[in-house]
Write a protein that holds these residues in place. Sequence first.
Motif, PDB file in Angstrom:
ATOM      1  N   ILE A   1      -7.188   5.787  -0.126  1.00 58.64           N
ATOM      2  CA  ILE A   1      -6.336   4.990   0.755  1.00 58.64           C
ATOM      3  C   ILE A   1      -5.786   5.840   1.905  1.00 58.64           C
ATOM      4  CG2 ILE A   1      -5.691   3.189  -0.913  1.00 58.64           C
ATOM      5  CD1 ILE A   1      -3.119   4.709  -1.440  1.00 58.64           C
TER       6      ILE A   1
ATOM      7  N   ALA B   1      -7.303  12.237 -15.565  1.00 61.96           N
ATOM      8  CA  ALA B   1      -6.316  11.321 -15.004  1.00 61.96           C
ATOM      9  C   ALA B   1      -5.778  11.867 -13.682  1.00 61.96           C
ATOM     10  CB  ALA B   1      -5.177  11.106 -15.992  1.00 61.96           C
ATOM     11  N   ILE B   2      -5.584  13.169 -13.625  1.00 59.47           N
ATOM     12  CA  ILE B   2      -5.093  13.787 -12.383  1.00 59.47           C
ATOM     13  C   ILE B   2      -6.104  13.613 -11.261  1.00 59.47           C
ATOM     14  CG2 ILE B   2      -4.612  16.025 -11.297  1.00 59.47           C
ATOM     15  CD1 ILE B   2      -3.305  16.884 -13.946  1.00 59.47           C
TER      16      ILE B   2
ATOM     17  N   ALA C   1       1.082   3.705  -2.992  1.00 61.20           N
ATOM     18  CA  ALA C   1       0.711   5.098  -2.738  1.00 61.20           C
ATOM     19  C   ALA C   1       1.822   6.017  -3.241  1.00 61.20           C
ATOM     20  CB  ALA C   1       0.465   5.324  -1.259  1.00 61.20           C
TER      21      ALA C   1
ATOM     22  N   LEU D   1      -4.142  15.083   1.143  1.00 57.10           N
ATOM     23  CA  LEU D   1      -3.763  15.812  -0.068  1.00 57.10           C
ATOM     24  C   LEU D   1      -3.846  17.327   0.089  1.00 57.10           C
ATOM     25  CD1 LEU D   1      -5.511  13.717  -2.846  1.00 57.10           C
ATOM     26  CD2 LEU D   1      -3.095  13.759  -2.263  1.00 57.10           C
TER      27      LEU D   1
ATOM     28  N   LEU E   1      -6.267  14.613 -19.602  1.00 56.88           N
ATOM     29  CA  LEU E   1      -5.162  14.716 -18.663  1.00 56.88           C
ATOM     30  C   LEU E   1      -5.682  15.104 -17.278  1.00 56.88           C
ATOM     31  CD1 LEU E   1      -2.174  14.369 -18.797  1.00 56.88           C
ATOM     32  CD2 LEU E   1      -1.928  16.745 -19.494  1.00 56.88           C
ATOM     33  N   ARG E   2      -6.586  16.057 -17.291  1.00 53.53           N
ATOM     34  CA  ARG E   2      -7.142  16.520 -16.016  1.00 53.53           C
ATOM     35  C   ARG E   2      -7.907  15.395 -15.331  1.00 53.53           C
ATOM     36  NH1 ARG E   2      -5.392  20.382 -12.753  1.00 53.53           N
ATOM     37  NH2 ARG E   2      -6.989  20.792 -11.200  1.00 53.53           N
TER      38      ARG E   2
ATOM     39  N   VAL F   1      -7.245  20.282  -2.299  1.00 52.23           N
ATOM     40  CA  VAL F   1      -7.266  20.269  -3.769  1.00 52.23           C
ATOM     41  C   VAL F   1      -8.546  19.603  -4.244  1.00 52.23           C
ATOM     42  CG1 VAL F   1      -4.760  20.215  -4.036  1.00 52.23           C
ATOM     43  CG2 VAL F   1      -6.025  18.068  -3.874  1.00 52.23           C
TER      44      VAL F   1
ATOM     45  N   LYS G   1       0.843  -1.176   0.000  1.00 53.28           N
ATOM     46  CA  LYS G   1       0.000   0.000   0.000  1.00 53.28           C
ATOM     47  C   LYS G   1       0.888   1.239   0.000  1.00 53.28           C
ATOM     48  CE  LYS G   1      -4.174   1.196   2.551  1.00 53.28           C
ATOM     49  NZ  LYS G   1      -4.870   0.739   3.763  1.00 53.28           N
TER      50      LYS G   1
ATOM     51  N   LEU H   1       0.923  11.083 -10.145  1.00 50.87           N
ATOM     52  CA  LEU H   1       0.087  12.278 -10.037  1.00 50.87           C
ATOM     53  C   LEU H   1       0.917  13.529 -10.308  1.00 50.87           C
ATOM     54  CD1 LEU H   1      -2.464  13.853  -9.265  1.00 50.87           C
ATOM     55  CD2 LEU H   1      -1.794  13.640  -6.870  1.00 50.87           C
TER      56      LEU H   1
ATOM     57  N   PHE I   1       0.434  18.657 -17.330  1.00 52.05           N
ATOM     58  CA  PHE I   1      -0.706  19.572 -17.485  1.00 52.05           C
ATOM     59  C   PHE I   1      -0.238  21.030 -17.416  1.00 52.05           C
ATOM     60  CE2 PHE I   1      -4.592  21.765 -16.148  1.00 52.05           C
ATOM     61  CZ  PHE I   1      -5.497  21.218 -17.037  1.00 52.05           C
TER      62      PHE I   1
ATOM     63  N   ARG J   1      -1.150  26.282  -7.686  1.00 51.85           N
ATOM     64  CA  ARG J   1      -0.432  25.327  -6.849  1.00 51.85           C
ATOM     65  C   ARG J   1       0.438  24.410  -7.696  1.00 51.85           C
ATOM     66  NH1 ARG J   1      -0.584  20.447  -5.189  1.00 51.85           N
ATOM     67  NH2 ARG J   1      -2.257  19.973  -6.655  1.00 51.85           N
TER      68      ARG J   1
ATOM     69  N   ILE K   1       1.644   6.132  -7.010  1.00 49.59           N
ATOM     70  CA  ILE K   1       0.529   6.969  -7.502  1.00 49.59           C
ATOM     71  C   ILE K   1       0.853   8.440  -7.311  1.00 49.59           C
ATOM     72  CG2 ILE K   1      -1.920   7.548  -7.227  1.00 49.59           C
ATOM     73  CD1 ILE K   1      -2.423   4.714  -6.333  1.00 49.59           C
ATOM     74  N   LYS K   2       1.482   8.740  -6.179  1.00 48.06           N
ATOM     75  CA  LYS K   2       1.854  10.139  -5.931  1.00 48.06           C
ATOM     76  C   LYS K   2       2.810  10.645  -7.005  1.00 48.06           C
ATOM     77  CE  LYS K   2       1.634  10.563  -0.946  1.00 48.06           C
ATOM     78  NZ  LYS K   2       2.517  10.389   0.214  1.00 48.06           N
TER      79      LYS K   2
ATOM     80  N   ARG L   1      -6.174  10.058  -9.933  1.00 49.27           N
ATOM     81  CA  ARG L   1      -5.074   9.754  -9.002  1.00 49.27           C
ATOM     82  C   ARG L   1      -5.341  10.364  -7.639  1.00 49.27           C
ATOM     83  NH1 ARG L   1      -4.665   8.085 -13.227  1.00 49.27           N
ATOM     84  NH2 ARG L   1      -2.941   7.119 -14.321  1.00 49.27           N
ATOM     85  N   ARG L   2      -5.845  11.598  -7.658  1.00 48.00           N
ATOM     86  CA  ARG L   2      -6.114  12.259  -6.369  1.00 48.00           C
ATOM     87  C   ARG L   2      -7.158  11.493  -5.569  1.00 48.00           C
ATOM     88  NH1 ARG L   2      -6.536  18.607  -8.088  1.00 48.00           N
ATOM     89  NH2 ARG L   2      -4.316  18.945  -8.543  1.00 48.00           N
TER      90      ARG L   2
ATOM     91  N   GLU M   1      -4.639   9.040   2.079  1.00 46.12           N
ATOM     92  CA  GLU M   1      -3.548  10.009   1.986  1.00 46.12           C
ATOM     93  C   GLU M   1      -4.078  11.431   2.211  1.00 46.12           C
ATOM     94  OE1 GLU M   1      -0.242   9.792   1.364  1.00 46.12           O
ATOM     95  OE2 GLU M   1      -0.297   7.594   1.491  1.00 46.12           O
TER      96      GLU M   1
ATOM     97  N   MET N   1      -7.862   8.304  -5.836  1.00 48.28           N
ATOM     98  CA  MET N   1      -7.255   7.040  -5.369  1.00 48.28           C
ATOM     99  C   MET N   1      -6.502   7.271  -4.070  1.00 48.28           C
ATOM    100  SD  MET N   1      -5.426   5.221  -8.539  1.00 48.28           S
ATOM    101  CE  MET N   1      -6.119   5.282 -10.137  1.00 48.28           C
ATOM    102  N   LEU N   2      -5.701   8.324  -4.072  1.00 51.84           N
ATOM    103  CA  LEU N   2      -4.886   8.603  -2.893  1.00 51.84           C
ATOM    104  C   LEU N   2      -5.774   8.920  -1.696  1.00 51.84           C
ATOM    105  CD1 LEU N   2      -2.016  10.664  -4.528  1.00 51.84           C
ATOM    106  CD2 LEU N   2      -1.821   8.407  -3.490  1.00 51.84           C
TER     107      LEU N   2
ATOM    108  N   LEU O   1       1.757  13.819 -13.940  1.00 54.12           N
ATOM    109  CA  LEU O   1       0.594  14.276 -14.720  1.00 54.12           C
ATOM    110  C   LEU O   1       0.348  15.759 -14.497  1.00 54.12           C
ATOM    111  CD1 LEU O   1      -1.818  11.278 -14.095  1.00 54.12           C
ATOM    112  CD2 LEU O   1      -0.922  11.976 -16.315  1.00 54.12           C
ATOM    113  N   GLU O   2       0.476  16.183 -13.243  1.00 52.70           N
ATOM    114  CA  GLU O   2       0.256  17.606 -12.942  1.00 52.70           C
ATOM    115  C   GLU O   2       1.302  18.463 -13.654  1.00 52.70           C
ATOM    116  OE1 GLU O   2      -2.012  17.524  -8.609  1.00 52.70           O
ATOM    117  OE2 GLU O   2       0.176  17.697  -8.653  1.00 52.70           O
TER     118      GLU O   2
END
Lengths: 91, 318
Positions: free
Chosen positions: B175, B164-165, A23, B179, B161-162, B182, A19, A30, A37, A65, A26-27, B168-169, B177, B171-172, A33-34
């Motif tokens: 579990i 997909a972002i 995690a 963040l 793309l957005r 956002v 996990k 992410l 973008f 951000r 994925i971070k 991911r957010r 996380e 998903m996190l 991807l950010e």
Amino acid sequence: MRLRDIFKKVITGISETFKERSAELIKLELRELENAFTLLIISPLIGLPGPSTITSLRLLPYIERELAQSLNISRRLDDMLAEMLGYLDIT
Amino acid sequence: MKIIITVGKGGVGKTTTAASLGIALRDRGYSVLVVSLDPAHNLGDVLNLKSRSGKVKVLDNYEIIEVDVDEAVRKYLDEVSLMIKSTFKHLSVLNIDKYIDILSNAPGVEEHALMSEFKRIIEENDDKDFIIFDMPPTGLSLRILSLPFIHKSWLMELKNLRKAILDRRRMLKNIGEELGDVPIDESSDPVMRELDNMLKECEFLIGKLTSRDTMCILVLAPETLPLLEAERAFRKLSSLGISVRGCVVNKVLKLREHVPELKSKIEEQERCLNEIKKVFKDMTIVEVPFLEQEPRGVDALRRYANYIDSLVDLVLRS
Ligand SMILES: Nc1ncnc2c1ncn2[C@@H]1O[C@H](COP(=O)(O)OP(=O)(O)OP(=O)(O)O)[C@@H](O)[C@H]1O
Ligand SMILES: [Mg+2]
């Protein structure tokens, strides 16, 4: 300790590590991807092919951000490889 | 409401054709608006007008607008800067107006501004039977007309793309996380909302441009270069799904006497005319002779309209 308990412990251990590891992945994903973008949004403003100046201007206010984060990363780009390898546990 | 767009190389007679077609339609009882989107206007000149700011009524049911391109760019950037200001409130110390001047020269801004004028004009003149757009020479015209299509594909990419972002957010978050503050859903993401707004504008324009009620008319002279350019325009417009159904071959030399100096010119024209009939065989093609006097003013444009009669029929039929 009974065998079943040991087994259970091992399984939880594995899934916990999994996990955490996933995690982290994925971070990482992410953030990439950010970055992509953000880069697309600012491209037209810095003379790279991209959507259009106007699209950029309209989206810019909302990606403050992400923009800060991308700039931060590009500043320490040299560490990136080490960081990636670290994530993938290749040392 | 039907939309007609005249496209062609510089100086071939786009404006003359647009103005004359407008008068012909108006004379048959329709209300017509002719709009020049060419930064170097000559619609007012073709109609011999003196005053030419805003909407000018030339005849009953026949009005024209020469879009002030610089003004349109300024207005457009003002809108954008307002949008930016309202979201960047904390940056009020940053004087964005200072940057607007620089932006007006940024690549693509003119096309954007003209497209946004195009949109505003068709929205504000829904009551007209016909709106005829007199376009700038081919290159810029094609850039303006293809803008919504290109813009749309960029917006779709950005949306994917957005998405997909946001995935991911989520998903996190799921579990456990942390963040921070956002957006994680499409519905609460201002970027997604803005992308959707822009996409809606594009789709409105694409809908209008590819509608059955919209057609382009190619204007060309029977010469090699204008023909090549017209062919390119035709291919480009067709590939976008914009229908090109009419073709005006203008300034065809018809001499009563034999003039040796013009022999090769006339032969070239004949060759091109044959080629045009082959290349654009599915279109309504009309020929307009090279007139002794420049067709300017309402009466002259009415005479010009006699030559493009079957084009008027085509427009009314479709
Ligand atoms: N059939 C014709 N016979 C003679 N002169 C013509 C004819 N058609 C147009 N003209 C003249 O040719 C010139 C160019 O025409 P017009 O302004 O309609 O072209 P245009 O394609 O709109 O040009 P631009 O690309 O500069 O906007 C004008 O002076 C016009 O009066
Ligand atoms: Mg013109």
